[in-house]
Design a protein around this motif. Structure first.
Motif, mmCIF file in Angstrom:
data_model
loop_
_atom_site.group_PDB
_atom_site.id
_atom_site.type_symbol
_atom_site.label_atom_id
_atom_site.label_comp_id
_atom_site.label_asym_id
_atom_site.label_seq_id
_atom_site.Cartn_x
_atom_site.Cartn_y
_atom_site.Cartn_z
ATOM 1 N N GLY A 100 43.658 75.055 22.131
ATOM 2 C CA GLY A 100 43.119 73.799 22.609
ATOM 3 C C GLY A 100 44.142 72.736 22.925
ATOM 4 O O GLY A 100 43.775 71.599 23.170
ATOM 5 N N GLY A 101 45.412 73.042 22.910
ATOM 6 C CA GLY A 101 46.417 72.067 23.312
ATOM 7 C C GLY A 101 46.992 71.264 22.168
ATOM 8 O O GLY A 101 46.674 71.458 20.997
ATOM 9 N N SER A 102 47.856 70.319 22.547
ATOM 10 C CA SER A 102 48.609 69.565 21.553
ATOM 11 C C SER A 102 47.719 68.613 20.744
ATOM 12 O O SER A 102 48.035 68.307 19.589
ATOM 13 C CB SER A 102 49.725 68.778 22.228
ATOM 14 N N GLU A 103 46.610 68.151 21.313
ATOM 15 C CA GLU A 103 45.706 67.278 20.552
ATOM 16 C C GLU A 103 45.091 68.032 19.380
ATOM 17 O O GLU A 103 44.955 67.493 18.281
ATOM 18 C CB GLU A 103 44.610 66.743 21.456
ATOM 19 N N LYS A 104 44.718 69.287 19.606
ATOM 20 C CA LYS A 104 44.141 70.112 18.531
ATOM 21 C C LYS A 104 45.188 70.413 17.462
ATOM 22 O O LYS A 104 44.872 70.461 16.272
ATOM 23 C CB LYS A 104 43.588 71.418 19.090
ATOM 24 N N VAL A 105 46.438 70.631 17.897
ATOM 25 C CA VAL A 105 47.518 70.901 16.942
ATOM 26 C C VAL A 105 47.741 69.694 16.048
ATOM 27 O O VAL A 105 47.839 69.820 14.817
ATOM 28 C CB VAL A 105 48.820 71.282 17.685
ATOM 29 N N ASP A 106 47.812 68.510 16.652
ATOM 30 C CA ASP A 106 48.001 67.291 15.862
ATOM 31 C C ASP A 106 46.828 67.067 14.905
ATOM 32 O O ASP A 106 47.027 66.688 13.752
ATOM 33 C CB ASP A 106 48.163 66.082 16.783
ATOM 34 N N GLY A 107 45.621 67.324 15.382
ATOM 35 C CA GLY A 107 44.449 67.191 14.523
ATOM 36 C C GLY A 107 44.473 68.171 13.368
ATOM 37 O O GLY A 107 44.123 67.830 12.235
ATOM 38 N N ALA A 108 44.892 69.409 13.647
ATOM 39 C CA ALA A 108 44.963 70.415 12.588
ATOM 40 C C ALA A 108 46.014 70.037 11.549
ATOM 41 O O ALA A 108 45.785 70.207 10.341
ATOM 42 C CB ALA A 108 45.267 71.783 13.180
ATOM 43 N N LEU A 109 47.147 69.497 11.990
ATOM 44 C CA LEU A 109 48.173 69.060 11.034
ATOM 45 C C LEU A 109 47.636 67.951 10.132
ATOM 46 O O LEU A 109 47.869 67.963 8.919
ATOM 47 C CB LEU A 109 49.426 68.587 11.770
ATOM 48 N N LEU A 110 46.917 67.018 10.723
ATOM 49 C CA LEU A 110 46.300 65.952 9.917
ATOM 50 C C LEU A 110 45.265 66.528 8.956
ATOM 51 O O LEU A 110 45.167 66.102 7.796
ATOM 52 C CB LEU A 110 45.655 64.910 10.827
ATOM 53 N N GLY A 111 44.493 67.505 9.419
ATOM 54 C CA GLY A 111 43.498 68.145 8.565
ATOM 55 C C GLY A 111 44.134 68.878 7.395
ATOM 56 O O GLY A 111 43.652 68.789 6.254
ATOM 57 N N PHE A 112 45.226 69.601 7.662
ATOM 58 C CA PHE A 112 45.914 70.309 6.573
ATOM 59 C C PHE A 112 46.497 69.317 5.567
ATOM 60 O O PHE A 112 46.442 69.550 4.362
ATOM 61 C CB PHE A 112 47.019 71.212 7.120
ATOM 62 N N ASN A 113 47.053 68.217 6.065
ATOM 63 C CA ASN A 113 47.620 67.223 5.152
ATOM 64 C C ASN A 113 46.543 66.566 4.305
ATOM 65 O O ASN A 113 46.772 66.271 3.131
ATOM 66 C CB ASN A 113 48.415 66.176 5.930
ATOM 67 N N SER A 114 45.356 66.352 4.862
ATOM 68 C CA SER A 114 44.292 65.733 4.068
ATOM 69 C C SER A 114 43.689 66.721 3.061
ATOM 70 O O SER A 114 43.193 66.305 2.016
ATOM 71 C CB SER A 114 43.199 65.164 4.971
ATOM 72 N N ALA A 115 43.747 68.006 3.360
ATOM 73 C CA ALA A 115 43.194 69.015 2.450
ATOM 74 C C ALA A 115 44.248 69.595 1.504
ATOM 75 O O ALA A 115 43.956 70.510 0.740
ATOM 76 C CB ALA A 115 42.566 70.150 3.264
ATOM 77 N N MET A 116 45.462 69.068 1.544
ATOM 78 C CA MET A 116 46.574 69.614 0.765
ATOM 79 C C MET A 116 46.270 69.694 -0.734
ATOM 80 O O MET A 116 46.530 70.706 -1.379
ATOM 81 C CB MET A 116 47.823 68.766 0.988
ATOM 82 N N GLY A 117 45.705 68.647 -1.302
ATOM 83 C CA GLY A 117 45.412 68.647 -2.738
ATOM 84 C C GLY A 117 44.442 69.753 -3.122
ATOM 85 O O GLY A 117 44.643 70.457 -4.114
#
Length: 126
Positions: free
Chosen positions: A56-73
């Motif tokens: 889905g492009g770079s927007e999806k990648v950035d969103g996924a990185l934010l999602g992983f960081n928020s779910a890290m704990g």
């Protein structure tokens, strides 16, 4: 000599557990289409580089990185219960660009075939 190091085995276990977490437990829409492609562990098992792919492009990648960081704990809590290690490794998520590179090479090969006007498949009949 062992065929795989302990770091390789722990990395495979982390990949399996994080993949299960993504499919079963995480409800974040940014991580819905994310796939864990690999894990590289440091030899001392203190750091884990987790590679993922998402379409889905770079927007999806950035969103996924934010999602992983928020779910890290949550991911760390579940991993700690599964790994039984003395120290919980520090997790870092990275986008795996190999799929994009493979798609680019495939597109180049198809464009060469289209320019040439011939199909260079190995099963060509004459």
């Amino acid at each position: 000599m062992k065929p795989f190091s302990r770091a390789d085995r722990v990395g495979e276990l982390i990949q399996q557990v994080v993949s299960e977490i993504l499919t079963r437990n995480i409800r974040d829409p940014r991580l819905k289409m994310a796939t864990i492609t690999g894990v590289k562990m440091s030899k001392d098992l203190r750091n884990a580089k987790i590679y993922f792919a998402v379409s889905g492009g770079s927007e999806k990648v950035d969103g996924a990185l934010l999602g992983f960081n928020s779910a890290m704990g949550y991911i760390k809590r579940v991993l700690a219960g599964e790994l039984e290690l003395r120290y919980m490794p520090e997790l870092k998520f990275y986008y795996d660009k190999s799929f994009d590179y493979g798609a680019h090479i495939d597109a180049l090969l198809k464009s060469l075939n289209a320019e040439d006007g011939k199909d260079h498949s190995p099963f060509e009949t004459e």
